[in-house]
Write a protein that holds these residues in place. Structure first.
Motif, PDB file in Angstrom:
ATOM      1  N   THR A  89       0.857  -1.188   0.000  1.00 15.98           N
ATOM      2  CA  THR A  89       0.000   0.000   0.000  1.00 15.98           C
ATOM      3  C   THR A  89       0.891   1.235   0.000  1.00 15.98           C
ATOM      4  O   THR A  89       2.038   1.194   0.468  1.00 15.98           O
ATOM      5  CB  THR A  89      -0.924   0.075   1.239  1.00 15.98           C
ATOM      6  N   THR A  90       0.339   2.326  -0.514  1.00 11.89           N
ATOM      7  CA  THR A  90       1.049   3.606  -0.440  1.00 11.89           C
ATOM      8  C   THR A  90       1.314   3.967   1.013  1.00 11.89           C
ATOM      9  O   THR A  90       2.400   4.439   1.371  1.00 11.89           O
ATOM     10  CB  THR A  90       0.220   4.708  -1.119  1.00 11.89           C
TER      11      THR A  90
ATOM     12  N   TYR B  17     -12.861  -7.492   4.795  1.00 12.24           N
ATOM     13  CA  TYR B  17     -11.405  -7.486   4.995  1.00 12.24           C
ATOM     14  C   TYR B  17     -10.818  -6.510   3.979  1.00 12.24           C
ATOM     15  O   TYR B  17     -10.780  -6.791   2.787  1.00 12.24           O
ATOM     16  CB  TYR B  17     -10.872  -8.903   4.800  1.00 12.24           C
ATOM     17  N   THR B  18     -10.384  -5.344   4.463  1.00 12.65           N
ATOM     18  CA  THR B  18      -9.969  -4.266   3.575  1.00 12.65           C
ATOM     19  C   THR B  18      -8.624  -3.676   3.977  1.00 12.65           C
ATOM     20  O   THR B  18      -8.287  -3.639   5.167  1.00 12.65           O
ATOM     21  CB  THR B  18     -11.031  -3.142   3.558  1.00 12.65           C
ATOM     22  N   ASN B  19      -7.888  -3.191   2.984  1.00  9.66           N
ATOM     23  CA  ASN B  19      -6.669  -2.431   3.248  1.00  9.66           C
ATOM     24  C   ASN B  19      -6.969  -0.966   3.546  1.00  9.66           C
ATOM     25  O   ASN B  19      -6.049  -0.179   3.766  1.00  9.66           O
ATOM     26  CB  ASN B  19      -5.711  -2.514   2.054  1.00  9.66           C
ATOM     27  N   GLY B  20      -8.237  -0.596   3.527  1.00 10.20           N
ATOM     28  CA  GLY B  20      -8.646   0.754   3.876  1.00 10.20           C
ATOM     29  C   GLY B  20      -8.969   0.861   5.357  1.00 10.20           C
ATOM     30  O   GLY B  20      -8.572   0.021   6.166  1.00 10.20           O
TER      31      GLY B  20
ATOM     32  N   PRO C 117      -0.459  -4.779   5.056  1.00  9.74           N
ATOM     33  CA  PRO C 117      -1.546  -4.925   4.087  1.00  9.74           C
ATOM     34  C   PRO C 117      -1.611  -6.305   3.434  1.00  9.74           C
ATOM     35  O   PRO C 117      -0.624  -7.051   3.407  1.00  9.74           O
ATOM     36  CB  PRO C 117      -1.187  -3.871   3.031  1.00  9.74           C
ATOM     37  N   LYS C 118      -2.802  -6.645   2.937  1.00  5.89           N
ATOM     38  CA  LYS C 118      -2.864  -7.703   1.938  1.00  5.89           C
ATOM     39  C   LYS C 118      -1.971  -7.259   0.781  1.00  5.89           C
ATOM     40  O   LYS C 118      -1.938  -6.076   0.471  1.00  5.89           O
ATOM     41  CB  LYS C 118      -4.298  -7.867   1.410  1.00  5.89           C
TER      42      LYS C 118
ATOM     43  N   GLU D 278      -3.926 -14.775  -4.366  1.00  2.00           N
ATOM     44  CA  GLU D 278      -2.863 -15.784  -4.419  1.00  2.00           C
ATOM     45  C   GLU D 278      -2.441 -16.188  -3.009  1.00  2.00           C
ATOM     46  O   GLU D 278      -2.244 -17.376  -2.718  1.00  2.00           O
ATOM     47  CB  GLU D 278      -1.664 -15.259  -5.204  1.00  2.00           C
ATOM     48  N   THR D 279      -2.310 -15.210  -2.124  1.00  2.00           N
ATOM     49  CA  THR D 279      -1.997 -15.519  -0.725  1.00  2.00           C
ATOM     50  C   THR D 279      -3.137 -16.301  -0.087  1.00  2.00           C
ATOM     51  O   THR D 279      -2.911 -17.304   0.599  1.00  2.00           O
ATOM     52  CB  THR D 279      -1.745 -14.233   0.073  1.00  2.00           C
TER      53      THR D 279
END
Length: 231
Positions: A61-62, A109-112, A143-144, A175-176
């Motif tokens: 992630t940024t 399930y979020t990276n946010g 992150p994911k 993939e993970t």
């Protein structure tokens, strides 16, 4: 479909998964990320955009890249980039009905951030359907698709991957998930939106169980499959 009908934990990514990828949500977030980098590093937009995407590629992630390299406060970044117009999202009662019909646990399930997820779910009319939101803070800002993020998610929600399905627009995140034992559903954009992570038309990596172009339609088929399966 049989692989999904044996599962009872339903894990959904948020952005570009629960709504079509062409909806102007993540484009706003991306623009805000670039603006954040511009202000932080005093750069022109084009250079800031290149750095932002380089951080995403290298760190997942940024945000993660900025935390490692520039020691920013995650809360400041998340508040800034998610300050967007959520009114571009429309309620989706068909999707709501299908998700409500899925027996078992339903989790975001979020990276946010949780706040962003709550805003999106409320606009879509899905905010009453999930027992939990696992966000980037809950993942300790890992992150994911990193395995550590998945391990924290599994522990927090007591998920057995062998009984879980994951819906995602990102093939690299799936993939993970597939390697851990999740059944996987790739939600593709109907046209290539060029953001580097949302799957485009026809994409179907070998580790993905199902690749679909419309989440609403696919979940409708899953629900019908449950109805036709003897108890």
């Amino acid at each position: 479909m049989k692989r999904l009908l044996q599962r009872d934990v339903w894990v959904f990514d948020l952005d570009n998964t629960l709504y079509p990828a062409h909806t102007a949500v993540m484009s706003q977030v991306e623009a805000r990320m670039t603006e954040f980098v511009m202000q932080l590093m005093e750069l022109e937009r084009e250079e800031a955009f290149k750095i932002q995407h380089g951080l995403w590629h290298d760190y997942g992630t940024t945000l993660n890249g900025l935390m490692v390299n520039h020691k920013i406060k995650a809360e400041d970044f998340l508040e800034f980039v998610h300050d967007i117009d959520h009114s571009v999202l429309e309620p989706n009662p068909v999707l709501a009905d299908h998700i409500a019909a899925l027996d078992g646990a339903r989790i975001i399930y979020t990276n946010g951030s949780v706040r962003h997820a709550e805003n999106v779910l409320a606009r879509l009319g899905l905010d009453h359907l999930f027992e939990g939101i696992f966000d980037i803070a809950a993942a300790d800002f890992t992150p994911k698709p990193q395995r550590e993020s998945f391990d924290r998610f599994i522990k927090r929600h007591a998920v057995n991957p062998a009984r879980a399905v994951m819906f995602e627009d990102s093939a690299r995140n799936l993939e993970t998930a597939a390697g851990i034992g999740f059944a996987t559903v790739l939600v593709r954009a109907r046209e290539n939106i060029g953001n580097g992570h949302t799957a485009g038309p026809g994409e179907h990596p070998e580790f993905v169980d199902y690749a679909v172009d419309c989440l609403d339609t696919f979940l409708g088929e899953v629900v019908e499959g449950f109805k036709e399966t003897p108890a």
